[in-house]
Design a protein around this motif. Structure first.
Motif, PDB file in Angstrom:
ATOM      1  N   ALA A  62      -3.644  -6.856  -3.346  1.00 63.11           N
ATOM      2  CA  ALA A  62      -2.551  -5.631  -3.669  1.00 63.11           C
ATOM      3  C   ALA A  62      -2.600  -5.686  -5.251  1.00 63.11           C
ATOM      4  O   ALA A  62      -2.631  -4.709  -5.940  1.00 63.11           O
ATOM      5  CB  ALA A  62      -1.267  -6.027  -3.168  1.00 63.11           C
TER       6      ALA A  62
ATOM      7  N   GLU B 222       0.806  -1.177   0.096  1.00 57.49           N
ATOM      8  CA  GLU B 222      -0.002   0.028   0.045  1.00 57.49           C
ATOM      9  C   GLU B 222       0.932   1.337   0.079  1.00 57.49           C
ATOM     10  O   GLU B 222       0.652   2.339  -0.554  1.00 57.49           O
ATOM     11  CB  GLU B 222      -0.862   0.021   1.348  1.00 57.49           C
ATOM     12  CG  GLU B 222      -2.313  -0.838   1.084  1.00 57.49           C
ATOM     13  CD  GLU B 222      -3.123  -0.340   0.169  1.00 57.49           C
ATOM     14  OE1 GLU B 222      -3.392   0.859  -0.245  1.00 57.49           O
ATOM     15  OE2 GLU B 222      -3.611  -1.413  -0.665  1.00 57.49           O
TER      16      GLU B 222
ATOM     17  N   ARG C 251      -5.522  -3.994  -6.585  1.00 60.88           N
ATOM     18  CA  ARG C 251      -5.471  -2.405  -6.368  1.00 60.88           C
ATOM     19  C   ARG C 251      -4.439  -1.919  -7.361  1.00 60.88           C
ATOM     20  O   ARG C 251      -4.511  -0.573  -8.002  1.00 60.88           O
ATOM     21  CB  ARG C 251      -5.138  -2.132  -4.923  1.00 60.88           C
ATOM     22  CG  ARG C 251      -6.470  -2.687  -3.954  1.00 60.88           C
ATOM     23  CD  ARG C 251      -6.434  -2.038  -2.859  1.00 60.88           C
ATOM     24  NE  ARG C 251      -5.604  -0.699  -2.497  1.00 60.88           N
ATOM     25  CZ  ARG C 251      -6.039   0.593  -2.474  1.00 60.88           C
ATOM     26  NH1 ARG C 251      -7.231   0.581  -3.201  1.00 60.88           N
ATOM     27  NH2 ARG C 251      -5.444   1.426  -2.243  1.00 60.88           N
TER      28      ARG C 251
END
Length: 141
Positions: free
Chosen positions: A69, A38, A72
């Protein structure tokens, strides 16, 4: 015997990052993995390579963190690739049908794990070592 901690090293080069994970990825350490990935996104990194060479264990929570992840990062226009996963993790990725998402190989074309005597494809070039610089360690988030 204490559980080995997970250590995360990050090396940036412009809009690309190499994350090297060392230790075990499980329910206790997966928040470190998520936070590291992130943080790359927040820092504007859109190409993330994850070196798993020194990982000794990765359970389904680790796989879930990588898949989340990847989703995203892909939505942000980037890519996440796992490099040098253990033979066991390669098999789990194959069984789950998600190796093409995380290993960057065409669907159904996963090369055999290293050391397989029946390997018919050429080996992947060796990973160039990057000097480790601790990014996160132990219980830090």
């Amino acid at each position: 015997m204490p559980i080995p901690p997970l250590t995360i090293y990050r090396h940036d080069r412009r809009k690309r990052a190499l994350i090297t994970l060392a230790g075990e990825i499980d329910l206790e350490t997966v928040p470190l993995v998520r936070a590291s990935l992130e943080r790359c996104l927040r820092d504007g990194i859109r190409t993330i390579d994850v070196d798993l060479t020194p990982v000794t264990f990765c359970d389904c929570s680790g796989l879930n963190a990588f898949l989340h992840a990847s989703q995203r990062i892909t939505a942000a226009g980037g890519t996440l690739r796992l490099h040098h996963p253990s033979r066991t993790l390669v098999l789990v990725l194959d069984i789950a049908g998600c190796e093409f998402l995380l290993l960057g190989v065409p669907f159904g074309r996963l090369p055999p794990p290293p050391g397989n005597a029946l390997a018919t494809t050429s080996p992947v070039p060796p990973h160039r070592p990057v000097p480790p610089v601790p990014a996160l360690s132990g219980g830090a988030v």
